[in-house]
Design an enzyme around this catalytic site. Sequence first.
Site, PDB file in Angstrom:
ATOM      1  N   HIS A  46       0.831  -1.128   0.022  1.00  0.00           N
ATOM      2  CA  HIS A  46       0.062   0.195  -0.235  1.00  0.00           C
ATOM      3  C   HIS A  46       0.860   1.293  -0.091  1.00  0.00           C
ATOM      4  O   HIS A  46       0.379   2.415   0.540  1.00  0.00           O
ATOM      5  CB  HIS A  46      -0.989  -0.062   1.063  1.00  0.00           C
ATOM      6  N   VAL A 100      -2.068   0.337  17.126  1.00  0.00           N
ATOM      7  CA  VAL A 100      -3.047   0.372  16.025  1.00  0.00           C
ATOM      8  C   VAL A 100      -3.247  -0.750  15.466  1.00  0.00           C
ATOM      9  O   VAL A 100      -2.161  -1.447  14.931  1.00  0.00           O
ATOM     10  CB  VAL A 100      -2.375   1.433  15.130  1.00  0.00           C
ATOM     11  N   ASP A 158      -4.979  -2.656  12.488  1.00  0.00           N
ATOM     12  CA  ASP A 158      -5.286  -2.425  10.947  1.00  0.00           C
ATOM     13  C   ASP A 158      -5.545  -3.762  10.564  1.00  0.00           C
ATOM     14  O   ASP A 158      -4.562  -4.373   9.937  1.00  0.00           O
ATOM     15  CB  ASP A 158      -4.187  -1.651  10.354  1.00  0.00           C
ATOM     16  N   MET A 159      -6.820  -4.071  10.346  1.00  0.00           N
ATOM     17  CA  MET A 159      -6.883  -5.541   9.601  1.00  0.00           C
ATOM     18  C   MET A 159      -8.170  -5.366   8.728  1.00  0.00           C
ATOM     19  O   MET A 159      -9.199  -4.903   8.925  1.00  0.00           O
ATOM     20  CB  MET A 159      -7.284  -6.390  10.855  1.00  0.00           C
ATOM     21  N   TRP A 212     -17.631 -17.824   9.933  1.00  0.00           N
ATOM     22  CA  TRP A 212     -19.097 -17.084   9.879  1.00  0.00           C
ATOM     23  C   TRP A 212     -19.085 -16.039  10.672  1.00  0.00           C
ATOM     24  O   TRP A 212     -19.533 -14.911  10.451  1.00  0.00           O
ATOM     25  CB  TRP A 212     -20.194 -17.964  10.585  1.00  0.00           C
ATOM     26  N   LYS A 213     -18.139 -15.475  11.567  1.00  0.00           N
ATOM     27  CA  LYS A 213     -18.090 -14.474  12.464  1.00  0.00           C
ATOM     28  C   LYS A 213     -17.480 -13.276  11.472  1.00  0.00           C
ATOM     29  O   LYS A 213     -18.322 -12.224  11.443  1.00  0.00           O
ATOM     30  CB  LYS A 213     -17.212 -14.697  13.588  1.00  0.00           C
ATOM     31  N   GLY A 269       1.018  -2.919  16.047  1.00  0.00           N
ATOM     32  CA  GLY A 269       1.509  -1.576  15.713  1.00  0.00           C
ATOM     33  C   GLY A 269       3.065  -1.678  16.216  1.00  0.00           C
ATOM     34  O   GLY A 269       3.704  -0.669  15.646  1.00  0.00           O
TER      35      GLY A 269
END
Lengths: 335, 335
Positions: B45, B172, B174-175, B226-227, B304
Amino acid sequence: MIRIDFNDLKSLLEEILIKHGFKYPDAQTCAAIFSENTLVGVSSHGINRFQQFIDLVKFGHIIPEAKPSIENSFNALEQWNGNLGPGPLNALSMTDRAIELAQKYGIGCIGLRNTNHWMRAGYYGWHAAEKGFILICWTNTIPIMPPWGATEPRSGNNPIVFACSRKEGHIVLDMALGQFSYGKMANYARQGEKLPFPGGYDNEGNLTTNPKAILDSLRPLPIGYWKGSGLALLLDLIASIISGGKSTSDLGKDSVDSGMSQVYCVIDPEKIRAKDLVNQTVSEIIDYHLAAEKADNGKVSYPGERVLKNREENLKNGIPVDEKVWQKVKSLKRN
Amino acid sequence: MIRIDFNDLKSLLEEILIKHGFKYPDAQTCAAIFSENTLVGVSSHGINRFQQFIDLVKFGHIIPEAKPSIENSFNALEQWNGNLGPGPLNALSMTDRAIELAQKYGIGCIGLRNTNHWMRAGYYGWHAAEKGFILICWTNTIPIMPPWGATEPRSGNNPIVFACSRKEGHIVLDMALGQFSYGKMANYARQGEKLPFPGGYDNEGNLTTNPKAILDSLRPLPIGYWKGSGLALLLDLIASIISGGKSTSDLGKDSVDSGMSQVYCVIDPEKIRAKDLVNQTVSEIIDYHLAAEKADNGKVSYPGERVLKNREENLKNGIPVDEKVWQKVKSLKRN
């Protein structure tokens, strides 16, 4: 399993709560929550947990008449003390308070400390969605999962709810961050069955679908491995920061599962979008989701769908209740 | 891999952005975000995606000079139009606007529609945490995962960020909601390696650790089965509802990955708790977490932590960049 009428269940629980120090209308509200949870198929946070709830009342860990009190506030953000009142009543009250804040500010957020187990988290999602609001709320818990890379339970499974309103049935996700709860794993173990997916590590450090091995190692998996572990940490952090209450670490020092910290965040979407457009968005998304091509023997559903089905069926035919549990709960009328 | 100095990278990207229609100070800010993402180890990214970003600018899908404009608001809740501006600039601007709302109301929430890919979601978490705020933000995406029980990709992987401030290094998370990204699976496949955990289903409907089989079936797993599937649906619902923008379903109809909907929610904890107490809570929770007994070869970290380590190392030694990527990016100066 016997079948119990919803109103009979509610009346019985109400009577028992009154006997154990609850007043009207709190006894009614609390009985309604436990009964509704049982009705929709979550007996584990309904009738099956009622005796334990009464025990906590008896031993003074849950204070029937305690009400939440506000400690700090800044416009749409508030901090409350649950004063160790009944978890379900505190949770309902905070959901309603966050709704008031959302009506005033568009969004409202509450940190609640010093509360007790709220039973089925989804109940508050349904409550907010029924009134047309979006709810995000979560609780921390005692340490019951190892953080990723560890063997020692130092994470809560920190159930979280995301709910939004829909005419044909609300969308309510109610999920703990463990892949399988200890209760579910114990059920599988009792029936001699394996878990459908790996649920934790055994004592040798191997991923396993054997529920007994995980009940023995105390190494259940968080959802998504390292991802759920990270999420559990962040939810504990945010809840503890804004409530000023106990963290999972603090809760682990107590001998009783009491005094947890929670967050309630409500959004009023109709403050910035027309109700019709909101409904249209929700319908389109759910229709698209449900129409996905199914896997062999697959079923595609949305979170909350089963709740509605169970509710309808059990209202008609009576709620399936374990007969031993029913007898035990009935005996609480006497002592 | 070659090592590139952070400032050289930033200057190059800035020059290219100017050449492609960006003005000051936007070109600087945008170059800084791509460079920072590369610096902290998320080249996917950062520099590795820069050429694609410029292509989207060339073809008019990203409009360099477009700024977000407000469409609706009600106190702490706002709805903005991203006007197809650069995703990273829109995201930074909305994070800052949500911070302003939090300063005024304690909490602020923004629905942003019609924006573009924000690159590394965690960037905005670090930005808010650096200023002492809690940030929860997420984006929807094109359909790339089958909902639970389906074979057809109709869910986004909807990356979500939870961030809070900490003196010694921010926390932090970030997923994305996929267990492994397509990019990661392609890396494993290229190296002939298996995934460390099941990452999806093969064409026969068996769970597999074979990345090629999943790249072929297009059936990656959501986190927690499913979650995560339920969570992806709720994040898409809430983002689409409050932004009034495109849902994953709508995004799937376009041929280009553009126009997504996002939510930015910022809390100012110091409005209801003293800074010292907030710091103390965070320190205690992180210390407890990190001190968990390790599994064999296990490492316990917090979300993080790696970002900070990569940052320090790459600032000192230069940022590892694929030489072919570097040459391609340099060539963007000319066309």
